[in-house]
Design a protein around this motif. Sequence first.
Motif, PDB file in Angstrom:
ATOM      1  N   GLU A  86       0.750  -1.113   0.080  1.00  0.00           N
ATOM      2  CA  GLU A  86       0.205   0.082   0.011  1.00  0.00           C
ATOM      3  C   GLU A  86       0.971   1.236  -0.226  1.00  0.00           C
ATOM      4  O   GLU A  86       2.061   1.130   0.073  1.00  0.00           O
ATOM      5  N   VAL A  87       0.431   2.371  -0.193  1.00  0.00           N
ATOM      6  CA  VAL A  87       1.124   3.585  -0.081  1.00  0.00           C
ATOM      7  C   VAL A  87       0.338   4.795   0.495  1.00  0.00           C
ATOM      8  O   VAL A  87      -0.934   4.679   0.736  1.00  0.00           O
ATOM      9  N   ALA A  88       0.983   5.656   0.986  1.00  0.00           N
ATOM     10  CA  ALA A  88       0.776   6.773   1.611  1.00  0.00           C
ATOM     11  C   ALA A  88       1.209   7.691   0.032  1.00  0.00           C
ATOM     12  O   ALA A  88       2.333   7.738   0.028  1.00  0.00           O
ATOM     13  N   LYS A  89       0.411   8.702  -0.101  1.00  0.00           N
ATOM     14  CA  LYS A  89       0.919   9.403  -1.173  1.00  0.00           C
ATOM     15  C   LYS A  89       0.457  11.201  -0.956  1.00  0.00           C
ATOM     16  O   LYS A  89      -0.515  11.202  -0.266  1.00  0.00           O
ATOM     17  N   TRP A  90       1.245  11.818  -1.595  1.00  0.00           N
ATOM     18  CA  TRP A  90       1.003  13.415  -1.457  1.00  0.00           C
ATOM     19  C   TRP A  90       1.553  13.973  -2.600  1.00  0.00           C
ATOM     20  O   TRP A  90       2.091  13.585  -3.638  1.00  0.00           O
ATOM     21  N   LYS A  91       0.615  14.919  -3.102  1.00  0.00           N
ATOM     22  CA  LYS A  91       0.658  15.503  -4.350  1.00  0.00           C
ATOM     23  C   LYS A  91       0.867  16.860  -4.176  1.00  0.00           C
ATOM     24  O   LYS A  91      -0.149  17.503  -3.421  1.00  0.00           O
ATOM     25  N   GLU A  92       1.654  17.594  -5.073  1.00  0.00           N
ATOM     26  CA  GLU A  92       1.514  19.220  -5.096  1.00  0.00           C
ATOM     27  C   GLU A  92       0.223  19.678  -5.801  1.00  0.00           C
ATOM     28  O   GLU A  92      -0.464  19.104  -6.564  1.00  0.00           O
ATOM     29  N   GLY A  93      -0.318  20.699  -5.220  1.00  0.00           N
ATOM     30  CA  GLY A  93      -1.515  21.312  -5.744  1.00  0.00           C
ATOM     31  C   GLY A  93      -1.167  22.296  -6.964  1.00  0.00           C
ATOM     32  O   GLY A  93      -1.885  23.310  -6.929  1.00  0.00           O
ATOM     33  N   ARG A  94      -0.536  21.738  -7.932  1.00  0.00           N
ATOM     34  CA  ARG A  94      -0.236  22.567  -9.070  1.00  0.00           C
ATOM     35  C   ARG A  94      -1.231  21.967 -10.337  1.00  0.00           C
ATOM     36  O   ARG A  94      -1.492  20.945 -10.459  1.00  0.00           O
TER      37      ARG A  94
END
Length: 185
Positions: free
Chosen positions: A177-185
């Motif tokens: 599984e993953v924890a993911k984070w993405k820039e708000g661009r």
Amino acid sequence: MPDTELGATLLRLARAAIGEQLGKPAAATATASHARLHEPGATFVTLTRQGNLRGCIGSLEAYRPLAQDVRENALAAAFRDPRFSPLAVEEFESISVEVSLLTPAVPLAFRDEAEFMTLLRPGVDGIVFQYGRHRSTFLPQVWESLPEPEQFMQQLKRKAGLPPNFWHEAVIISRYEVAKWKEGR
């Protein structure tokens, strides 16, 4: 597993590594202050531009400190993904960075492909498919574009260099599984 502070730090580290390689000012360099950054970690860094994939490279196993892993994978995604030309300085401001932090992969036990398919958790599982020297993975995010388990697995087999309907009793499949984070661009 989601940790907003950790995610923001990983995103800053990834962008700073790419920016520094492109000769951008080091002012954006992230400080490595989060305790988890010094522990082993496995990440994938995904770059998109105008909603399209621009690079994705990662580690399936935690073998180096998390901060180093995310920096190295950011550089690899930007400059060494064989599917794309190296990122140009003109593209830097228009890319969006996503960091996925993987849990350790767990091998699955099954008798055959039909039983394996019942174990799949669409939208949750990242899958590592291995047969001999053939190996591939899809992050859980790939379920967004391949929501049907059969299609997901066919494409994963193709990615490994095998026919889409390939199966052999020696196939090894693990999930994570993953924890993911993405820039708000």
